[in-house]
Write a protein that holds these residues in place. Structure first.
Motif, short mmCIF file in Angstrom:
data_model
loop_
_atom_site.label_atom_id
_atom_site.label_comp_id
_atom_site.label_asym_id
_atom_site.label_seq_id
_atom_site.Cartn_x
_atom_site.Cartn_y
_atom_site.Cartn_z
N UNK A 127 0.83 -1.20 0.00
CA UNK A 127 0.00 0.00 0.00
C UNK A 127 0.86 1.25 0.00
N UNK A 128 1.94 1.24 0.81
CA UNK A 128 2.85 2.38 0.88
C UNK A 128 3.50 2.64 -0.47
N UNK A 129 4.00 1.58 -1.09
CA UNK A 129 4.70 1.75 -2.36
C UNK A 129 3.76 2.18 -3.46
N UNK A 130 2.57 1.56 -3.53
CA UNK A 130 1.61 1.93 -4.56
C UNK A 130 1.15 3.36 -4.37
N UNK A 131 0.89 3.74 -3.08
CA UNK A 131 0.44 5.10 -2.82
C UNK A 131 1.45 6.13 -3.25
N UNK A 132 2.73 5.86 -2.98
CA UNK A 132 3.78 6.80 -3.36
C UNK A 132 4.03 6.78 -4.85
N UNK A 133 3.92 5.61 -5.46
CA UNK A 133 4.13 5.52 -6.91
C UNK A 133 3.06 6.28 -7.66
N UNK A 134 1.84 6.35 -7.06
CA UNK A 134 0.73 7.01 -7.73
C UNK A 134 0.71 8.50 -7.48
N UNK A 135 1.60 9.00 -6.64
CA UNK A 135 1.60 10.42 -6.30
C UNK A 135 2.27 11.22 -7.41
N UNK A 136 1.48 11.70 -8.32
CA UNK A 136 2.02 12.43 -9.47
C UNK A 136 1.38 13.81 -9.57
N UNK A 137 0.19 13.93 -10.16
CA UNK A 137 -0.44 15.23 -10.24
C UNK A 137 -1.50 15.32 -11.31
N UNK A 138 -2.09 16.52 -11.41
CA UNK A 138 -3.15 16.77 -12.38
C UNK A 138 -3.45 18.26 -12.39
N UNK A 139 -4.33 18.66 -13.31
CA UNK A 139 -4.84 20.03 -13.31
C UNK A 139 -5.82 20.18 -12.16
N UNK A 140 -5.61 21.20 -11.33
CA UNK A 140 -6.50 21.39 -10.19
C UNK A 140 -7.34 22.67 -10.32
N UNK A 141 -6.98 23.56 -11.25
CA UNK A 141 -7.78 24.77 -11.47
C UNK A 141 -7.58 25.25 -12.91
N UNK A 142 -8.63 25.19 -13.73
CA UNK A 142 -9.90 24.52 -13.47
C UNK A 142 -9.69 23.02 -13.30
N UNK A 143 -10.42 22.38 -12.38
CA UNK A 143 -10.10 21.00 -12.03
C UNK A 143 -10.33 20.03 -13.18
N UNK A 157 3.99 11.00 -19.45
CA UNK A 157 3.19 12.15 -19.85
C UNK A 157 1.83 12.10 -19.19
N UNK A 158 1.46 13.20 -18.54
CA UNK A 158 0.17 13.32 -17.87
C UNK A 158 -0.79 14.11 -18.76
N UNK A 159 -2.05 13.71 -18.70
CA UNK A 159 -3.08 14.37 -19.50
C UNK A 159 -4.27 14.70 -18.60
N UNK A 160 -5.08 15.66 -19.01
CA UNK A 160 -6.27 15.97 -18.23
C UNK A 160 -7.22 16.86 -18.99
N UNK A 161 -8.51 16.60 -18.83
CA UNK A 161 -9.56 17.44 -19.40
C UNK A 161 -10.27 18.18 -18.28
N UNK A 162 -10.39 19.49 -18.45
CA UNK A 162 -11.13 20.32 -17.52
C UNK A 162 -12.25 21.01 -18.28
N UNK A 163 -13.37 21.18 -17.64
CA UNK A 163 -14.54 21.79 -18.29
C UNK A 163 -14.72 23.22 -17.79
N UNK A 164 -14.85 24.14 -18.76
CA UNK A 164 -14.94 25.55 -18.42
C UNK A 164 -16.13 26.18 -19.13
N UNK A 165 -16.50 27.34 -18.64
CA UNK A 165 -17.52 28.14 -19.29
C UNK A 165 -16.96 29.56 -19.45
N UNK A 166 -16.83 29.97 -20.72
CA UNK A 166 -16.37 31.33 -21.01
C UNK A 166 -17.56 32.26 -20.87
N UNK A 167 -17.54 33.06 -19.83
CA UNK A 167 -18.70 33.90 -19.51
C UNK A 167 -18.48 35.31 -20.06
#
Length: 233
Positions: free
Chosen positions: A27-43, A223-233
């Motif tokens: 669990x420790x090794x998997x948890x640390x191996x998975x600690x990478x990142x993502x877009x958090x704003x916009x999420x 390579x990390x990828x991510x889709x975030x949904x936005x509204x251009x107001x």
């Protein structure tokens, strides 16, 4: 019989203790191996679902209040618990080759399809943005980056009904090399690491759009990828 039991009991205890240690270590090794990142704003889609529902993901109200997250949680809960692990290895910079049209938000159905629900069109919750805005990517494990690239869908694309393809995107912001550990330290519980801000300009947009992030980590061809949904107001 009693002699056999007395001899086998210590071995059973050692086996149980050893198994417990191995499980905890795994669990420790998997948890640390998975600690990478993502877009958090916009999420990113999976980070947003984890942020909103991680503490209440079995709440049936999600089905009506946040239906796209509901379908994602039903498809694979690990996609949200591992919000920071949506990546592919050894892409070699050929992102279009690795991620077919319609599979960009899942990283080309990476991780044996764990993130497939991220590709589903629909009314994902949006973040209001201006035409010039900032994207924040969280580097939880201090990988650094060869580059970040941020794309925005062109006007006319409909995220409610269309799966994302490369021809739908326009490059709207990018960086050069970002050193490991560079960025703003996070004070938000559960994040750690640093956050990197990328200036984005997407003139002529209005209404719903998808922001697509590509993060080429420096520590490895990952390579990390991510889709975030936005509204251009």
């Amino acid at each position: 019989m009693s002699s056999a039991r007395s001899l086998s009991s210590p071995f059973r205890r050692v086996s149980v203790v050893g198994s417990a240690v191995l499980i905890l270590l795994s669990v420790f090794l998997v948890g640390n191996a998975a600690a990478h990142g993502s877009t958090i704003d916009p999420p990113s889609r999976n980070y947003g679902c984890w942020q909103r529902w991680g503490g209440d993901f079995q709440n049936p109200d999600m089905a009506t209040e946040d239906p796209m997250c509901w379908q994602a949680w039903q498809a694979d809960v690990q996609a949200m618990w591992n919000w920071n692990g949506l990546y592919r290895e050894q892409v070699g910079g050929d992102h279009e080759g690795a991620l077919p049209d319609g599979q960009l938000c899942s990283g080309g159905r990476t991780a044996s399809g764990r993130y497939d629900a991220m590709d589903t069109p629909g009314a994902w919750q949006t973040t209001d943005v201006a035409n010039d805005f900032t994207v924040t990517v969280h580097d939880q494990a201090l990988h650094g980056a060869d580059y970040y690239r941020v794309y925005v869908t062109e006007q006319g694309f409909d995220p409610l009904t269309e799966r994302l393809g490369w021809d739908d995107l326009e490059l709207a912001g990018q960086t050069g090399v970002v050193a490991p550990g560079a960025g703003s330290p996070s004070t938000e519980p559960g994040l750690n690491g640093v956050s990197v801000e990328i200036d984005v300009s997407a003139p002529g947009r209005s209404g719903r759009h998808i922001v697509f992030m590509v993060w080429q980590a420096s520590h490895f061809d990952q390579t990390f990828y991510g889709c975030s949904d936005v509204n251009f107001s």
